[in-house]
Motif scaffolding. Sequence first.
Motif, PDB file in Angstrom:
ATOM      1  N   MET A  61       0.856  -1.188   0.000  1.00  0.00           N
ATOM      2  CA  MET A  61       0.000   0.000   0.000  1.00  0.00           C
ATOM      3  C   MET A  61       0.891   1.236   0.000  1.00  0.00           C
ATOM      4  O   MET A  61       1.902   1.289   0.710  1.00  0.00           O
ATOM      5  CB  MET A  61      -0.909   0.012   1.239  1.00  0.00           C
ATOM      6  CG  MET A  61      -1.764  -1.235   1.421  1.00  0.00           C
ATOM      7  SD  MET A  61      -2.892  -1.568   0.047  1.00  0.00           S
ATOM      8  CE  MET A  61      -3.970  -0.128   0.122  1.00  0.00           C
ATOM      9  N   GLY A  62       0.504   2.225  -0.791  1.00  0.00           N
ATOM     10  CA  GLY A  62       1.368   3.378  -0.987  1.00  0.00           C
ATOM     11  C   GLY A  62       1.001   4.601  -0.173  1.00  0.00           C
ATOM     12  O   GLY A  62       0.039   4.615   0.603  1.00  0.00           O
ATOM     13  N   ASN A  63       1.771   5.638  -0.390  1.00  0.00           N
ATOM     14  CA  ASN A  63       1.606   6.934   0.270  1.00  0.00           C
ATOM     15  C   ASN A  63       0.240   7.546  -0.016  1.00  0.00           C
ATOM     16  O   ASN A  63      -0.305   7.375  -1.110  1.00  0.00           O
ATOM     17  CB  ASN A  63       2.728   7.863  -0.212  1.00  0.00           C
ATOM     18  CG  ASN A  63       2.577   9.273   0.289  1.00  0.00           C
ATOM     19  OD1 ASN A  63       2.050  10.121  -0.422  1.00  0.00           O
ATOM     20  ND2 ASN A  63       3.030   9.537   1.493  1.00  0.00           N
ATOM     21  N   GLU A  64      -0.291   8.280   0.967  1.00  0.00           N
ATOM     22  CA  GLU A  64      -1.624   8.856   0.853  1.00  0.00           C
ATOM     23  C   GLU A  64      -1.779   9.755  -0.382  1.00  0.00           C
ATOM     24  O   GLU A  64      -2.825   9.750  -1.036  1.00  0.00           O
ATOM     25  CB  GLU A  64      -1.960   9.674   2.116  1.00  0.00           C
ATOM     26  CG  GLU A  64      -2.167   8.846   3.358  1.00  0.00           C
ATOM     27  CD  GLU A  64      -0.887   8.610   4.154  1.00  0.00           C
ATOM     28  OE1 GLU A  64      -0.990   8.250   5.330  1.00  0.00           O
ATOM     29  OE2 GLU A  64       0.222   8.779   3.584  1.00  0.00           O
ATOM     30  N   ALA A  65      -0.763  10.526  -0.699  1.00  0.00           N
ATOM     31  CA  ALA A  65      -0.872  11.481  -1.812  1.00  0.00           C
ATOM     32  C   ALA A  65      -0.332  10.937  -3.122  1.00  0.00           C
ATOM     33  O   ALA A  65      -0.880  11.205  -4.193  1.00  0.00           O
ATOM     34  CB  ALA A  65      -0.137  12.773  -1.447  1.00  0.00           C
ATOM     35  N   ASN A  66       0.741  10.166  -3.056  1.00  0.00           N
ATOM     36  CA  ASN A  66       1.453   9.768  -4.276  1.00  0.00           C
ATOM     37  C   ASN A  66       1.368   8.289  -4.615  1.00  0.00           C
ATOM     38  O   ASN A  66       1.882   7.864  -5.651  1.00  0.00           O
ATOM     39  CB  ASN A  66       2.930  10.175  -4.148  1.00  0.00           C
ATOM     40  CG  ASN A  66       3.088  11.657  -3.883  1.00  0.00           C
ATOM     41  OD1 ASN A  66       2.484  12.473  -4.565  1.00  0.00           O
ATOM     42  ND2 ASN A  66       3.877  12.011  -2.868  1.00  0.00           N
ATOM     43  N   GLY A  67       0.772   7.495  -3.759  1.00  0.00           N
ATOM     44  CA  GLY A  67       0.681   6.071  -4.024  1.00  0.00           C
ATOM     45  C   GLY A  67       2.019   5.371  -3.867  1.00  0.00           C
ATOM     46  O   GLY A  67       2.916   5.835  -3.149  1.00  0.00           O
ATOM     47  N   ILE A  68       2.171   4.254  -4.537  1.00  0.00           N
ATOM     48  CA  ILE A  68       3.408   3.469  -4.462  1.00  0.00           C
ATOM     49  C   ILE A  68       4.496   4.161  -5.283  1.00  0.00           C
ATOM     50  O   ILE A  68       4.260   4.586  -6.417  1.00  0.00           O
ATOM     51  CB  ILE A  68       3.158   2.039  -4.992  1.00  0.00           C
ATOM     52  CG1 ILE A  68       2.156   1.321  -4.074  1.00  0.00           C
ATOM     53  CG2 ILE A  68       4.461   1.246  -5.089  1.00  0.00           C
ATOM     54  CD1 ILE A  68       1.674  -0.006  -4.615  1.00  0.00           C
TER      55      ILE A  68
END
Length: 227
Positions: free
Chosen positions: A179-186
């Motif tokens: 699962m990636g970062n809230e704003a930028n994803g993986i």
Amino acid sequence: MKQKKYRSQHGLFVVEGEKVVRELMEAAVKPIALFVNDSTLLKKFEEAELVPPQVLKQMSSLTHPSGILGVFHMMGPRDKTKTDWTVVLDAVRDPGNLGTIIRLCDWFGIDELVCSSDTVDCYNPKVLQATMGSIARVSVTYTNIADYLSESERPIYGAYMDGASVYRTNLGENGILVMGNEANGISEEIGKLITERISIPQFGGATTESLNVATATAILLNEIRRG
């Protein structure tokens, strides 16, 4: 203990709230100090020290202290009873999201949560509150996740907006969910290690840009356990 550098320096962390303190103690994590501000709680936690409410308020990181505060040693690596699935977090920064994901791992029987070094500290007070005690049962480790993924022989699924529908994906009996970062994803670096990109399809005419990472984790873990 309210700052990460001092938690790391001393190897200690603070939790507040009767439920979280009790969950840790029942998991054989013993407090080095326990403070309560009324005699009712003292009867429940005989090893605690009774302090005036104004003193506990000064110690607390909460606007409205719960009445009990414990100081614990940080937990080392724990034995994992399952090795079928692991959740990996790539730069998840919000304490509430991490705490909720730890709680989700506990609910869905995921024993191992692996975090990138730039993911929020699992001993952050807001994270601990959001876990509701699940921190005692989920092994959380911080490492270079690129190395971790490169060394794994399990399939690696990454959550993307444009991936294959999770409802049409055979997830198998074991794997790694990234699962990636809230704003930028993986991140691009980690994306190169993903073996299958999956997504949660959008229904209706919703214009929401994306799902909250903790909400998305809940849906994907449900699909994993649904088989």
